[in-house]
Design a protein around this motif. Structure first.
Motif, PDB file in Angstrom:
ATOM      1  N   HIS A 143       0.825  -1.219   0.000  1.00 51.16           N
ATOM      2  CA  HIS A 143       0.000   0.000   0.000  1.00 51.16           C
ATOM      3  C   HIS A 143       0.856   1.265   0.000  1.00 51.16           C
ATOM      4  CE1 HIS A 143      -3.768  -2.190   0.493  1.00 51.16           C
ATOM      5  NE2 HIS A 143      -3.182  -2.913   1.429  1.00 51.16           N
ATOM      6  N   SER A 144       1.926   1.225  -0.756  1.00 56.87           N
ATOM      7  CA  SER A 144       2.778   2.408  -0.871  1.00 56.87           C
ATOM      8  C   SER A 144       2.843   2.905  -2.313  1.00 56.87           C
ATOM      9  CB  SER A 144       4.186   2.106  -0.350  1.00 56.87           C
ATOM     10  OG  SER A 144       4.767   1.009  -1.038  1.00 56.87           O
ATOM     11  N   SER A 145       1.821   2.579  -3.103  1.00 57.12           N
ATOM     12  CA  SER A 145       1.779   2.980  -4.506  1.00 57.12           C
ATOM     13  C   SER A 145       1.438   4.448  -4.687  1.00 57.12           C
ATOM     14  CB  SER A 145       0.733   2.150  -5.256  1.00 57.12           C
ATOM     15  OG  SER A 145      -0.570   2.461  -4.774  1.00 57.12           O
ATOM     16  N   GLY A 146       0.818   5.048  -3.679  1.00 56.32           N
ATOM     17  CA  GLY A 146       0.339   6.424  -3.786  1.00 56.32           C
ATOM     18  C   GLY A 146      -1.071   6.542  -4.318  1.00 56.32           C
ATOM     19  N   LEU A 147      -1.695   5.429  -4.673  1.00 55.27           N
ATOM     20  CA  LEU A 147      -3.067   5.457  -5.178  1.00 55.27           C
ATOM     21  C   LEU A 147      -4.063   5.706  -4.051  1.00 55.27           C
ATOM     22  CD1 LEU A 147      -2.779   2.425  -7.622  1.00 55.27           C
ATOM     23  CD2 LEU A 147      -2.975   4.827  -8.279  1.00 55.27           C
ATOM     24  N   ARG A 148      -5.185   6.313  -4.380  1.00 54.94           N
ATOM     25  CA  ARG A 148      -6.207   6.617  -3.377  1.00 54.94           C
ATOM     26  C   ARG A 148      -6.901   5.319  -2.931  1.00 54.94           C
ATOM     27  NH1 ARG A 148     -11.623   9.036  -6.277  1.00 54.94           N
ATOM     28  NH2 ARG A 148     -11.545   7.819  -8.209  1.00 54.94           N
ATOM     29  N   PRO A 149      -7.702   5.371  -1.866  1.00 57.95           N
ATOM     30  CA  PRO A 149      -8.285   4.145  -1.308  1.00 57.95           C
ATOM     31  C   PRO A 149      -9.214   3.371  -2.239  1.00 57.95           C
ATOM     32  CG  PRO A 149      -8.300   5.866   0.336  1.00 57.95           C
ATOM     33  CD  PRO A 149      -7.880   6.518  -0.955  1.00 57.95           C
ATOM     34  N   ASP A 150     -10.094   4.050  -2.995  1.00 58.91           N
ATOM     35  CA  ASP A 150     -11.115   3.357  -3.796  1.00 58.91           C
ATOM     36  C   ASP A 150     -11.395   4.122  -5.077  1.00 58.91           C
ATOM     37  OD1 ASP A 150     -12.129   1.145  -2.037  1.00 58.91           O
ATOM     38  OD2 ASP A 150     -12.573   2.828  -0.711  1.00 58.91           O
ATOM     39  N   ILE A 151     -11.856   3.385  -6.080  1.00 55.86           N
ATOM     40  CA  ILE A 151     -12.455   4.036  -7.239  1.00 55.86           C
ATOM     41  C   ILE A 151     -13.907   4.378  -6.889  1.00 55.86           C
ATOM     42  CG2 ILE A 151     -11.003   2.895  -8.956  1.00 55.86           C
ATOM     43  CD1 ILE A 151     -13.357   0.961  -9.496  1.00 55.86           C
ATOM     44  N   VAL A 180      -0.921   4.497   1.996  1.00 58.92           N
ATOM     45  CA  VAL A 180      -2.349   4.775   1.851  1.00 58.92           C
ATOM     46  C   VAL A 180      -3.025   3.435   1.574  1.00 58.92           C
ATOM     47  CG1 VAL A 180      -4.158   5.957   0.564  1.00 58.92           C
ATOM     48  CG2 VAL A 180      -1.948   7.077   0.897  1.00 58.92           C
ATOM     49  N   TYR A 181      -3.827   2.984   2.533  1.00 59.32           N
ATOM     50  CA  TYR A 181      -4.501   1.693   2.359  1.00 59.32           C
ATOM     51  C   TYR A 181      -5.484   1.802   1.200  1.00 59.32           C
ATOM     52  CZ  TYR A 181      -7.013  -2.572   3.509  1.00 59.32           C
ATOM     53  OH  TYR A 181      -7.578  -3.815   3.453  1.00 59.32           O
ATOM     54  N   SER A 182      -5.296   0.966   0.172  1.00 57.08           N
ATOM     55  CA  SER A 182      -6.037   1.142  -1.077  1.00 57.08           C
ATOM     56  C   SER A 182      -6.508  -0.177  -1.653  1.00 57.08           C
ATOM     57  CB  SER A 182      -5.149   1.859  -2.104  1.00 57.08           C
ATOM     58  OG  SER A 182      -5.758   1.872  -3.377  1.00 57.08           O
ATOM     59  N   PHE A 186      -5.039  -3.847  -4.856  1.00 53.69           N
ATOM     60  CA  PHE A 186      -5.302  -5.278  -4.953  1.00 53.69           C
ATOM     61  C   PHE A 186      -6.243  -5.625  -6.107  1.00 53.69           C
ATOM     62  CE2 PHE A 186      -2.923  -5.163  -1.210  1.00 53.69           C
ATOM     63  CZ  PHE A 186      -2.450  -6.450  -0.971  1.00 53.69           C
ATOM     64  N   GLN A 187      -6.986  -4.649  -6.593  1.00 54.99           N
ATOM     65  CA  GLN A 187      -7.732  -4.869  -7.834  1.00 54.99           C
ATOM     66  C   GLN A 187      -6.763  -4.974  -9.014  1.00 54.99           C
ATOM     67  OE1 GLN A 187     -10.093  -1.406  -6.983  1.00 54.99           O
ATOM     68  NE2 GLN A 187     -11.975  -2.591  -6.704  1.00 54.99           N
ATOM     69  N   LEU A 188      -5.694  -4.194  -8.980  1.00 55.27           N
ATOM     70  CA  LEU A 188      -4.667  -4.303 -10.023  1.00 55.27           C
ATOM     71  C   LEU A 188      -3.908  -5.625  -9.906  1.00 55.27           C
ATOM     72  CD1 LEU A 188      -3.285  -0.642  -9.940  1.00 55.27           C
ATOM     73  CD2 LEU A 188      -4.638  -1.687 -11.784  1.00 55.27           C
ATOM     74  N   LEU A 189      -3.604  -6.048  -8.683  1.00 54.95           N
ATOM     75  CA  LEU A 189      -2.924  -7.330  -8.490  1.00 54.95           C
ATOM     76  C   LEU A 189      -3.780  -8.488  -8.988  1.00 54.95           C
ATOM     77  CD1 LEU A 189      -1.411  -6.714  -4.943  1.00 54.95           C
ATOM     78  CD2 LEU A 189      -0.126  -6.997  -7.081  1.00 54.95           C
ATOM     79  N   THR A 253     -18.337  -6.984  -9.439  1.00 50.61           N
ATOM     80  CA  THR A 253     -17.469  -7.826 -10.277  1.00 50.61           C
ATOM     81  C   THR A 253     -17.776  -9.298 -10.027  1.00 50.61           C
ATOM     82  OG1 THR A 253     -15.696  -7.735  -8.614  1.00 50.61           O
ATOM     83  CG2 THR A 253     -15.626  -6.102 -10.392  1.00 50.61           C
ATOM     84  N   SER A 254     -19.050  -9.590  -9.834  1.00 51.76           N
ATOM     85  CA  SER A 254     -19.549 -10.967  -9.664  1.00 51.76           C
ATOM     86  C   SER A 254     -18.965 -11.673  -8.455  1.00 51.76           C
ATOM     87  CB  SER A 254     -19.276 -11.792 -10.932  1.00 51.76           C
ATOM     88  OG  SER A 254     -19.890 -11.194 -12.057  1.00 51.76           O
ATOM     89  N   GLY A 255     -18.591 -10.897  -7.435  1.00 52.34           N
ATOM     90  CA  GLY A 255     -18.123 -11.497  -6.185  1.00 52.34           C
ATOM     91  C   GLY A 255     -16.689 -11.956  -6.186  1.00 52.34           C
ATOM     92  N   VAL A 256     -15.956 -11.699  -7.261  1.00 52.89           N
ATOM     93  CA  VAL A 256     -14.562 -12.136  -7.361  1.00 52.89           C
ATOM     94  C   VAL A 256     -13.688 -10.910  -7.558  1.00 52.89           C
ATOM     95  CG1 VAL A 256     -12.881 -13.547  -8.600  1.00 52.89           C
ATOM     96  CG2 VAL A 256     -15.249 -14.344  -8.361  1.00 52.89           C
ATOM     97  N   ALA A 257     -12.846 -10.616  -6.566  1.00 49.02           N
ATOM     98  CA  ALA A 257     -11.982  -9.437  -6.649  1.00 49.02           C
ATOM     99  C   ALA A 257     -10.764  -9.646  -5.762  1.00 49.02           C
ATOM    100  CB  ALA A 257     -12.741  -8.181  -6.221  1.00 49.02           C
ATOM    101  N   GLY A 258      -9.700  -8.934  -6.068  1.00 45.94           N
ATOM    102  CA  GLY A 258      -8.478  -9.081  -5.301  1.00 45.94           C
ATOM    103  C   GLY A 258      -8.520  -8.434  -3.938  1.00 45.94           C
ATOM    104  N   HIS A 259      -9.475  -7.534  -3.715  1.00 46.27           N
ATOM    105  CA  HIS A 259      -9.524  -6.813  -2.442  1.00 46.27           C
ATOM    106  C   HIS A 259     -10.569  -7.349  -1.479  1.00 46.27           C
ATOM    107  CE1 HIS A 259     -12.897  -4.987  -4.540  1.00 46.27           C
ATOM    108  NE2 HIS A 259     -13.296  -4.458  -3.392  1.00 46.27           N
ATOM    109  N   ALA A 260     -11.565  -8.092  -1.975  1.00 47.83           N
ATOM    110  CA  ALA A 260     -12.641  -8.607  -1.128  1.00 47.83           C
ATOM    111  C   ALA A 260     -13.405  -9.677  -1.891  1.00 47.83           C
ATOM    112  CB  ALA A 260     -13.584  -7.476  -0.703  1.00 47.83           C
TER     113      ALA A 260
END
Length: 397
Positions: A143-151, A180-182, A186-189, A253-260
């Motif tokens: 979580h050190s990418s600098g990206l904001r928490p959510d889209i 910044v916890y984002s 994990f959506q990108l991962l 996203t049909s219940g499948v995501a890298g963050h939850a």
């Protein structure tokens, strides 16, 4: 002779009260755990339930192979009431990051299919320009990418459109400088894993993580046959979310995501934690290489701070020393690690003492108002204090 109704009610009430009390420990557990400290966990969970912060919970404490586990209260209050059980299935929200996305990514690292310091653009070519080129996989994991928490939640639907939004994000901070916890990280991962593995994220996790670990009740979108064991969360669009992820972006996203999106049980998570403590092996079978677990769990950025100048040490996918480390309690040492989830669950692992603490609950049920931050901290402290054969030293603030 028929019993008067008030006697029947008294018997039922007495049974419920006894059910919630700590019973004397078997000898195998009594030599490891202090009964008095465990009973304080009962009191803490009971007070939180009375305060409306959760309907019930499952706690699992394990120290060097000896486990203590207990279910408390209710799995559900609405639409019907049902008791929590030891194998109840919970929506564990952001534990997905630690138990699914990170180990899946590290499996690809073990296989030599990526490097942790690869720029994200190497695997997602559209992620370029405006400082995006500088973001690395390691920075996404910490979580050190600098990206904001959510889209934003509006204006898209489905995995492809979610990905397009994430790829269009620009870092708010210079990559590698601020925690910044984002969820975007994990959506990108998730997408990196999909592209390298050549299959959907959930299928890869099942093949490479949950299957080998025999985590039989862990996965995304639980089947209908398991729904009676699944804890519901909140009521959405006139129906209860049960077996459907609570996180609104993962739901799109049909219940499948890298963050939850992950659902699991305490027994399954115990197998996962045991493997970590054993340096990558479980039941005599090597699941991850020892050097992988070492890299996975070490402090990646000792001096890192968040945007409010607070310490924010992270391992890969794990929290170590940030404002989110409440499950650590007041005794587990720096270098232990874990994670929390928005729906209430937490896990904390201390390899030094050979201990882990699991807390599963659905604190959002039924009204979305429960808060278990202090409860998780209290349970972490009491769990450490309950160990008869290990001294963590004096309490720390």
């Amino acid at each position: 002779m028929a019993r008067p109704p008030f006697l029947i009610a008294l018997v039922l009430l007495t049974g419920c009260l006894r059910w919630s009390e700590t019973q004397p420990l078997p000898v195998s557990q009594a030599t490891v755990f202090d009964f008095n400290q465990l009973s304080k966990i009962d009191e803490a969970v009971g007070q939180a339930r009375t305060g409306g912060h959760l309907p019930g919970a499952v706690v699992w404490i394990e120290h060097r192979g000896t486990a203590y586990t207990k279910a408390y209260g209710n799995l559900s209050e609405q639409p019907t009431q049902a008791l929590a059980q030891g194998d109840s299935i919970y929506d564990v929200a952001s534990l997905t990051k630690a138990v699914a996305t990170t180990p899946a990514l590290l499996r690809l690292w073990e296989q030599g299919k990526l490097a942790l310091d690869d720029p994200v653009v190497r695997h997602l070519p559209a992620f370029t320009g405006n400082r995006r080129d500088k973001v690395t996989i390691r920075q996404l994991l910490t979580h050190s990418s600098g990206l904001r928490p959510d889209i934003a939640l509006a204006g898209w639907n489905g995995h492809d459109e979610c990905l397009a939004k994430c790829l269009a994000e620009t870092p708010r901070h210079a990559p590698g400088t601020v925690f910044v916890y984002s969820d975007i990280n994990f959506q990108l991962l998730d997408e990196i894993i999909r592209r390298i593995a050549g299959q959907r994220f959930d299928a890869f996790c099942q093949r490479e993580i949950f299957g080998p670990l025999k985590m039989i009740d862990t996965g995304f979108n639980p089947p209908t046959s398991k729904l009676p064991r699944v804890a519901p969360t909140t009521r959405e669009a006139a129906r209860w979310l049960r077996g459907q992820v609570h996180d609104p972006r993962a739901r799109k996203t049909s219940g499948v995501a890298g963050h939850a999106g992950l659902f699991t049980t305490a027994p399954d998570l115990a197998r996962f934690c045991r493997m970590i403590i054993n340096g990558g092996t479980l039941d005599g079978v090597r699941v991850f290489q020892k050097n992988t677990v070492a890299e996975w769990t070490r402090v990646q950025n000792p001096a890192q701070k968040d945007a409010k100048d607070r310490p924010a040490q992270r391992a890969l996918g794990w929290d170590i020393g940030s404002v989110y480390n409440s499950p650590r309690g007041r005794l587990f040492p720096h270098g232990s690690f874990g994670h929390t989830g928005f729906t209430g669950p937490s896990m904390w692992i201390d390899p030094l003492s050979g201990t882990f603490v699991l807390f599963l609950c659905n604190r959002l049920h039924p009204d979305g108002k429960g808060n278990v931050i202090q409860l998780r901290k209290h349970i972490g402290t009491l769990a450490a204090q309950s160990l008869r054969q290990y001294d963590f030293g004096p309490l720390r603030d």
